[in-house]
Design a protein around this motif. Structure first.
Motif, PDB file in Angstrom:
ATOM      1  N   LEU B 111      30.766  25.475  25.593  1.00  0.00           N
ATOM      2  CA  LEU B 111      29.834  26.034  24.603  1.00  0.00           C
ATOM      3  C   LEU B 111      30.083  25.443  23.223  1.00  0.00           C
ATOM      4  O   LEU B 111      29.131  25.170  22.478  1.00  0.00           O
ATOM      5  CB  LEU B 111      29.967  27.567  24.573  1.00  0.00           C
ATOM      6  N   ASN B 153      20.464  32.158  27.289  1.00  0.00           N
ATOM      7  CA  ASN B 153      20.702  32.627  28.650  1.00  0.00           C
ATOM      8  C   ASN B 153      22.087  33.234  28.777  1.00  0.00           C
ATOM      9  O   ASN B 153      22.291  34.184  29.522  1.00  0.00           O
ATOM     10  CB  ASN B 153      20.588  31.470  29.643  1.00  0.00           C
ATOM     11  N   TYR B 154      23.033  32.650  28.034  1.00  0.00           N
ATOM     12  CA  TYR B 154      24.401  33.130  28.182  1.00  0.00           C
ATOM     13  C   TYR B 154      24.621  34.466  27.477  1.00  0.00           C
ATOM     14  O   TYR B 154      25.160  35.405  28.065  1.00  0.00           O
ATOM     15  CB  TYR B 154      25.405  32.088  27.668  1.00  0.00           C
ATOM     16  N   CYS B 155      24.236  34.559  26.221  1.00  0.00           N
ATOM     17  CA  CYS B 155      24.604  35.774  25.491  1.00  0.00           C
ATOM     18  C   CYS B 155      23.422  36.441  24.794  1.00  0.00           C
ATOM     19  O   CYS B 155      23.609  37.414  24.070  1.00  0.00           O
ATOM     20  CB  CYS B 155      25.702  35.470  24.482  1.00  0.00           C
ATOM     21  N   LEU B 173      29.835  33.781  33.068  1.00  0.00           N
ATOM     22  CA  LEU B 173      28.763  32.790  32.950  1.00  0.00           C
ATOM     23  C   LEU B 173      27.641  33.153  33.924  1.00  0.00           C
ATOM     24  O   LEU B 173      27.892  33.608  35.033  1.00  0.00           O
ATOM     25  CB  LEU B 173      29.305  31.401  33.265  1.00  0.00           C
ATOM     26  N   TYR B 174      26.416  32.941  33.506  1.00  0.00           N
ATOM     27  CA  TYR B 174      25.287  33.373  34.337  1.00  0.00           C
ATOM     28  C   TYR B 174      25.082  32.436  35.528  1.00  0.00           C
ATOM     29  O   TYR B 174      25.559  31.296  35.532  1.00  0.00           O
ATOM     30  CB  TYR B 174      24.012  33.470  33.498  1.00  0.00           C
ATOM     31  N   PHE B 177      24.356  28.448  35.406  1.00  0.00           N
ATOM     32  CA  PHE B 177      24.859  27.888  34.149  1.00  0.00           C
ATOM     33  C   PHE B 177      25.273  26.432  34.324  1.00  0.00           C
ATOM     34  O   PHE B 177      24.866  25.559  33.570  1.00  0.00           O
ATOM     35  CB  PHE B 177      26.036  28.739  33.658  1.00  0.00           C
TER      36      PHE B 177
END
Lengths: 168, 375
Positions: B111, B153-155, B173-174, B177
């Motif tokens: 990230l 998407n992540y947060c 993590l989605y 990802f």
């Protein structure tokens, strides 16, 4: 603070050069620092730059400890590219005790010292342009002092310039 | 003889012109104000007036717990919020003696490096726009959007992400990802070549940047300048290599440097840094370990009395946090060493003697974010 004595070649050389000034050498979490009186701070910084390759001023800041006799603790963080090592120098200054400026040693100290003056009210002798940097010029008080409340600082300035109560 | 024809020494008096630029000016990247003393088009002297965006972040920190303060750091360098969060979390972790688990560290690297690309893309687009090249902005924002989608998407947030927690990550993590990050890496690589085609050999671009805002390695050290500016002056120094954190020592990447220290070299350095970041992201995704994402950190953080300075290589330079703990739940003092603040200080040196039009190029080349300068 559970700091331990910092032993090594560098503290020894510092002690040789500045003997009789009561320097103390400590280390905490692997980070070394020297405590020195404010009067010789410029001499130590110059020595570390010229003789020990600490040729980079990373940061210069202060901590307010109003209960102590000399309330301001100044912190100089130096870095050496050749040694890949950091060192902190700490000194104390009272409310109306100016500290020698190190702008002639590191130009980068110019804004850093201005910020310390702006936030804490510590003055530096020999600084070319010591005035507020982040706060408005007419601001009264020094925000990062512990006795400055986070709300209600300089109500007068806030009311006359912004038309609101301070702390809103 | 006509006495309106001037003779030697009989010219109209020419005096210094003081020009105020900003704080509301499109090319000052926020609320920076410059007071320029001009001799014709030459800049004789320049003074930066800053503080318009001062919010007292360091004072706020003293009135919050360690955990509560984490979202605030995102508001400093808001185009590289992930890096800000990483620096603060690492500093607090050092203070309490915690280490993030391997999975969290690798995710942090992914990230943070994506954020570095996003920050450099924003810099490239706006810098080119300042110089007069409008096209790159649309391209870089298009690519940056893909990074922001990954963050979202992540947060759930795109800019002020609050992606990390003290001790690791809050969210796993989605699903998808890794595929999305891999696809992004493949997507962006040819784009760098497109930017190269648009700019690197563009006559106007080169003429506007070559020899402008020169800083030697010696100047950089005297003015505490870090980041791409330092590397463009020939100092091969990057905290990710010099004092690795979050497992950066495991990745294979280069530190790009250039020699002349002018604006063009900084452009080249940042372009190469983005390519290197893609390399790091790809390696990190391939080795993403499984396991926990949050270290065992107490709910209420009460670090022992002491102080610590921890710094990371943010997109703009060395971002450091100096935290003093007095053994309570709130930090006694938090000092942020903002790279933009110290890099901006060198503007006064760089702009002296330059042409007025070049001041715009010099501001762009420093890559400042006023949220971080003023805090």
């Amino acid at each position: 603070m559970q700091s331990t004595l910092w032993e090594g070649a560098l503290p020894e050389r510092l002690e040789q050069t500045f003997s009789g000034h009561g320097l103390s050498y400590q280390t905490y979490l692997g980070q070394n620092f020297v405590t020195a009186p404010a009067g010789i701070i410029a001499g130590i910084v110059r020595f570390l730059r010229d003789e020990e390759q600490f040729d980079f001023l990373t940061d210069l800041t202060a901590v307010d400890r109003p209960k102590d006799p000399a309330r301001f603790e100044l912190i100089y963080i130096l870095y050496s590219f050749t040694r890949n090592e950091r060192i902190r120098i700490k000194t104390r200054a009272g409310e109306n005790e100016p500290v020698p400026s190190i702008t002639s040693i590191f130009e980068g100290a110019n804004w850093l010292e201005r910020e310390v003056y702006d936030m804490f009210g510590v003055t530096f002798t020999g600084h070319p342009n010591l005035k507020r940097i982040l706060m408005p010029d007419e601001w009264r008080g020094f925000p990062l002092r512990k006795d400055a409340s986070i709300i209600g600082m300089d109500n007068e300035w806030v009311q006359s310039n912004l038309g609101i109560e301070s702390g809103q | 003889m006509n006495d309106t024809i001037p003779t030697e020494g009989d010219y109209l008096e020419s005096s210094e012109l003081v020009l105020n630029m900003g704080p509301q000016h499109p090319s000052t990247h926020g609320v920076l104000r410059l007071v320029l003393k001009l001799d014709g088009e030459r800049v004789r002297d320049v003074e930066c007036v800053i503080g318009y965006l001062h919010r007292g972040v360091e004072k706020i920190a003293e009135n919050r717990t360690y955990t509560m303060f984490v979202p605030y750091v995102d508001r400093m360098d808001y185009v590289a919020a992930v890096s800000n969060g990483l620096g603060f979390c690492l500093a607090v972790e050092t203070l309490i003696g915690a280490t993030a688990p391997p999975r969290a560290q690798t995710a942090r690297v992914i990230l943070t490096e994506l954020n570095r690309i996003a920050s450099h893309l924003l810099w490239l687009g706006t810098h080119a726009l300042d110089i007069g090249a409008i096209t790159p902005l649309f391209y870089t924002f298009r690519e940056r959007e893909e990074i922001l989608k990954i963050f979202e998407n992540y947060c759930g947030a795109r800019l002020t992400t609050h992606a990390f927690r003290i001790g690791g990550l809050q969210y796993e993590l989605y699903d998808g990802f890794e595929e999305q990050v891999r696809a992004f890496c493949e997507y962006i690589k040819p784009k760098f070549d497109e930017y190269d085609e648009l700019l690197t050999k563009n006559r106007i671009w080169v003429d506007r940047l070559r020899g402008i805002g020169v800083l030697t390695a010696e100047d950089c050290k005297r003015y505490s300048v870090t980041g791409p500016l330092l590397r463009a002056s020939g100092v091969k120094w990057d905290l990710r290599k010099a004092q690795p954190y979050s497992g950066y020592e495991q990745y294979d990447f280069e530190i790009p440097t250039r020699e002349s220290g002018d604006s063009f070299d900084r452009y080249v350095v940042r372009m190469e840094e983005m390519r290197q970041s893609v390399r790091i992201v790809q390696q990190a995704v391939d080795r993403l370990p499984t396991g926990p994402i949050l270290a065992k950190v107490p709910k209420v953080l009460k670090p022992a009395t002491g102080e610590v300075y921890v710094s990371i290589e943010a997109p703009k330079g060395e971002l450091g946090y100096f935290i003093v703990s007095d053994g309570t739940t709130q930090p006694y003092r938090v000092r942020v060493r903002p790279p933009s603040f110290l890099n901006l200080q060198a503007l006064e040196k760089m702009a002296k003697g330059a042409l007025l039009a070049d001041v715009v190029a010099i501001i762009g080349t420093i890559d400042i974010v006023l949220g971080e300068v003023d805090r």
